[in-house]
Design a protein around this motif. Structure first.
Motif, mmCIF file in Angstrom:
data_model
loop_
_atom_site.group_PDB
_atom_site.id
_atom_site.type_symbol
_atom_site.label_atom_id
_atom_site.label_comp_id
_atom_site.label_asym_id
_atom_site.label_seq_id
_atom_site.Cartn_x
_atom_site.Cartn_y
_atom_site.Cartn_z
ATOM 1 N N TYR A 187 0.942 -1.146 0.052
ATOM 2 C CA TYR A 187 0.009 -0.013 0.044
ATOM 3 C C TYR A 187 0.809 1.327 -0.143
ATOM 4 C CZ TYR A 187 -4.066 -3.101 1.234
ATOM 5 O OH TYR A 187 -4.856 -3.903 1.121
ATOM 6 N N LYS B 81 -3.259 3.385 -0.847
ATOM 7 C CA LYS B 81 -4.003 2.720 -1.732
ATOM 8 C C LYS B 81 -3.402 1.302 -2.397
ATOM 9 C CE LYS B 81 -5.432 4.756 -5.727
ATOM 10 N NZ LYS B 81 -5.533 5.509 -6.824
ATOM 11 N N LEU B 82 -3.988 0.254 -2.603
ATOM 12 C CA LEU B 82 -3.046 -1.100 -2.824
ATOM 13 C C LEU B 82 -2.621 -0.842 -4.247
ATOM 14 C CD1 LEU B 82 -2.748 -4.067 -2.323
ATOM 15 C CD2 LEU B 82 -4.900 -4.406 -3.612
#
Length: 896
Positions: free
Chosen positions: A143, A147-148
């Motif tokens: 991450y 956000k991934l």
């Protein structure tokens, strides 16, 4: 004198009469029959018959008893023979119905056997490993900015050893890094294309790849050791007698490396159902040296895969819950790697079917598609058995008089049930024979579709003994159940009713047959809908605008035996210039990767004007200045690379091009404003690059995956493939000319090529295979359903022949008669088609979730299958009904 029984005496007593002296028989007959009646009332016929036999034995001396044992064995044999004769006569009498039953069941069984071959093989992956149930691979999510950015199996070399040290639940571990192609030299002969992995000394203990020569404990311990697969050892050294110990200690050379690699072992070829495939295993310690120890202790070098074997009884979910503390301890948020790291464990049994991971080296398949095929197989089998039940019970009137006469002659219900189940068994045996013939005939074609070498033995060898028993039990249960219901119904008829001609079908029987027909066509309509949607999705993927032109592009592999030096760029430019002189070559470019392949990622990119705590991740690619023209990639702002952007020394490079997605990621308001900005990328976090251009987004990989932010740098590399755009009708001549130029510029290197379109489409192999298989077996399901409908409609027409004759005499038209006989069936098909809509919608919506870019499910995609099913059913019924409607009334009514 006792009052005679209304029914004939039981069979054992008849045989007693034949074999006994008359005086003795008359003396015991009454007592035996009286006891027999009492036993029937108290315990039922089966018990009474057994008791009667025992009572008969009491009146005979041992020699006669022995004779009577043989006698009753003979009775059983006669009964069996009688069942066989009656079954044969019924099959011969109703040839059409019997043929429909055998063909329907046979096609259904053949379809199931073919699908079971595929499914059982897919479900057998990695089960050959002795520690299969306790082996897990480590996966991780990364991450950035909440956000991934990566979901994969690729991570740092320290993960496995550190986890094994920190957690006592772990029995052992192994780590692996893909080594790519083995471009080797053996006895002055070059070999290219064999795949290898760098693996540690625990690998052969964790996984069961038996050694044919060498010691598995030490074979991968020392640096520059290599274990070859059996196939590769034979190829390199010409072994034919299997004496693999002869090559232990021999050496080979890899690429331009002057260091010899010692053969320390030969292992059996990895089974085709292993998710890890290789031709060679190189010792992991080869990567580690005093100067380069990162492969052993780096927390940022992200190229390794890790597998853990847990101790017996250890709960992997409980261990997984401890990884959050592990991540915080060693990565401290995003301070160490620039990303927040989260680690998980995936059971080895899921590595093949349930892997949506990036950079996955596993041989993978779509688990949903595999289970969908199994469901299709079961549906087809159910449809086939439903046909048998429907057709058998629909002929109840024909069999009713037979049942009545047999009951009058002394037959009891249990005997009749045995008779009808035996007939069901006989039909099933014939269907199995037909199915095996079909499978043997179609096996080669099926193997071509699924791109594998299956046979009937695959089912046995791929499944465990327990699973095989379950499959056999299910088939036997279905055979019994499919025969039991008709047997129970037919054996229940009352002689007094059916012999008076007052027999009628029960409303329950009508309802069940209608329900079964609805089920058949619901399944068929749902399969048709699924087939159409799968085909549309595949067509969409194959014809979608990729943002890059991959048509008519030939890929020539880079010269693996040519080193990079100060003259290489000039040689590569001269090589490209020579290619452009060939008539039919439009353009040529080199790059460190090609469309269709997964790109590497860079995690520490940021705008130079932003604080050092900012981190962005982009896929990166090294290309030459011709790349964007060769692939027709749109330039949105700025300029493309120029020859002057290329430098011999990597440290002198300072220009990059990014795509539109990268502009958004960096937070720049427009593509024009991105040009001229500086970014920090690589090195110690201070090296700056200038953005000179912005290009449009394109699909580097399949449409299953989203288009990512990408960054391009100018690059020439010794092993970079060359992309050559062609425009010619004589492709083979142009390829021959290219080969001549290649060998002139890079003598000693093997010339290998392929078309990019073919390579790119391999990403959809599983999808295309699923589409073909589902289409074929949908057609089979429809054929089986139509066979049942033919049987039911033709029998209905026969039963109503006299009614049709009367109606025609009274002036009814053929059209009205056809409509009358068809409407009931068409109502059932309409209901089935409507019921299939929600089933198909839910299933297909779920399947399409696996694609980032997918078609929209419009109403037409669901209306079309309904129309197709109705048309098929109408034609199927009409052919039978029309023949009855056109019959001559004089022929059907002359005996009335």
């Amino acid at each position: 004198m006792k009052e005679p029984l209304r029914d004939p005496p039981p069979i054992p007593l008849r045989f007693l009469e034949w074999f006994c002296p008359p005086a003795l028989y008359e003396g015991i007959e009454g007592d035996l029959l009286e006891q027999f009646d009492m036993d029937i009332k108290a315990h039922g016929y089966k018990y009474a018959r057994r008791r009667l036999v025992l009572n008969i034995f009491k009146f005979f001396r041992p020699g006669i008893i022995l004779r009577n044992r043989f006698l009753f064995q003979l009775i059983d044999l006669i009964m069996f023979t009688n069942y066989l004769i009656v079954a044969y006569r019924n099959i011969r009498k109703s040839k059409a119905f019997s043929a429909i039953n055998v063909c329907g069941l046979g096609i259904g069984l053949a379809a199931c056997l073919l699908i079971f071959q595929f499914v059982s093989f897919e479900l057998s992956y990695d089960k050959f490993n002795e520690k299969f149930d306790r082996t897990y691979r480590v996966t991780n999510d990364r991450y950035q900015n909440g956000k991934l950015i990566q979901h994969g199996t690729i991570m740092y070399p320290t993960i496995g050893p550190t986890m094994a040290k920190d957690y006592p639940e772990i029995e052992e571990y192994t780590r692996l890094m893909p080594g790519g192609e083995l471009n080797v030299k053996v006895n002055d002969k070059n070999y290219r294309g064999d795949y290898c992995h760098f693996v540690d000394e625990h690998f052969l203990s964790v996984f069961t790849f038996p050694l044919l020569a060498g010691n598995k404990t030490t074979a991968l311990k020392d640096r520059f050791n290599i274990v070859l697969s059996e196939k590769t050892a034979k190829k390199y050294f010409g072994l034919t007698d299997g004496n693999y110990t002869d090559i232990i200690g021999k050496t080979l050379y890899w690429g331009l490396d002057v260091q010899p690699y010692t053969i320390s072992g030969v292992c059996m070829d990895p089974p085709p159902n292993s998710h890890i495939q290789f031709e060679g295993l190189v010792s992991y310690s080869t990567l580690i040296s005093a100067e380069e120890s990162g492969a052993d202790n780096s927390w940022t070098w992200s190229d390794m895969r890790h597998y853990l074997v847990l101790k017996p009884g250890a709960d992997y979910k409980a261990l997984e819950s401890k990884f959050e503390a592990f991540s915080e301890k060693y990565f401290q948020g995003d301070k160490v790697s620039g990303s927040v790291e989260k680690f998980f464990l995936q059971p080895l049994k899921d590595a093949h079917l349930y892997s949506d991971y990036e950079y996955d080296i596993a041989r993978t398949a779509n688990g949903k598609a595999v289970w969908a095929m199994l469901i299709v197989a079961l549906f087809i089998l159910l449809i086939a058995w439903i046909n048998y039940i429907n057709l058998t019970t629909s002929r109840a009137i024909d069999r009713a008089k037979e049942v009545g006469l047999r009951k009058v002659m002394g037959a009891v219900k249990s005997q009749l049930i045995k008779q009808f189940i035996f007939e069901s068994f006989l039909i099933t045996v014939l269907a199995f024979v037909f199915a095996f013939i079909l499978v043997i005939t179609l096996q080669s074609s099926f193997n071509q579709i699924v791109n594998n070498k299956f046979s009937l033995a695959t089912i046995v060898t791929s499944l465990s003994s327990g699973n095989i028993l379950i499959v056999v039990a299910v088939i036997i249960a279905c055979v019994i159940l499919s025969g039991f219901y008709p047997a129970f119904i037919l054996s229940s008829y009352q002689p007094a009713v059916v012999l008076k001609g007052k027999f009628q079908h029960s409303s329950r029987g009508h309802f069940l047959r209608k329900a079964l027909v609805i089920f058949q066509f619901t399944a068929s309509a749902a399969l048709i809908t699924g087939t159409i949607i799968v085909s549309r999705q595949l067509l969409y993927m194959n014809s979608a605008d990729l943002g890059i032109d991959i048509h008519d592009t030939l890929i020539v592999q880079g010269p693996e035996l040519s080193g990079y030096d100060s003259t290489f760029i000039q040689r590569a430019e001269s090589y490209k210039h020579a290619l452009l002189q060939i008539d039919g070559v439009v353009n040529a470019a080199t790059s460190n990767n090609i469309p269709g392949n997964r790109l590497g990622r860079s995690f520490g990119i940021r705008l130079a004007e932003e604080p050092s705590s900012s981190h962005y991740t982009m896929s990166n690619m090294g290309v030459d200045y011709s790349f964007f023209d060769t692939y027709d990639v749109a330039l949105l702002a700025g300029r493309k690379f120029l020859p002057t952007d290329h430098k011999v020394n990597f440290d002198d490079l300072n220009t990059v091009i990014i795509n539109k997605n990268a502009v958004k990621l960096l937070g720049i308001d427009s593509v024009q404003n991105a040009v001229g900005k500086e970014i920090v990328w690589g090195g110690d976090g201070t090296r700056k690059w200038t953005i000179v251009g912005v290009v449009g987004d394109f699909h580097q990989e399949s449409l299953k995956k989203p288009m990512e932010p990408m960054i391009f740098r100018p690059s020439y590399g010794a092993n970079n493939p060359t992309s050559i755009r062609l425009k010619t009708a004589d492709t083979q001549k142009v390829i021959a000319d290219i080969e001549g130029i290649y060998k002139n510029f890079f003598p000693g290197n093997s010339f290998q090529y392929f078309f990019l379109r073919d390579s790119y489409q391999r990403q959809y192999n599983d999808d295309n295979r699923f589409g073909k298989v589902i289409s074929i077996f949908t057609v089979l399901a429809i054929i089986i359903s139509c066979l049942g409908l033919i049987g039911l409609s033709s029998y209905t027409a026969v039963q109503r022949t006299k009614e049709i004759g009367v109606r025609k005499v009274l002036g009814a038209s053929i059209y009205s008669i056809v409509t009358l006989l068809s409407v009931d069936f068409m109502k059932l098909v309409c209901i089935a088609a409507l019921l299939s809509l929600p089933i198909a919608y839910y299933s297909m919506q779920n399947w399409l979730q696996g694609y980032t870019y997918r078609i929209t499910l419009s109403w037409m995609l669901f209306v079309m299958p309904v129309f197709v099913v109705l048309v098929i059913a109408l034609f199927t019924i009409s052919a039978q009904v029309l023949r009855a409607a056109m019959s001559n009334p004089a022929d059907t009514l002359k005996y009335e």
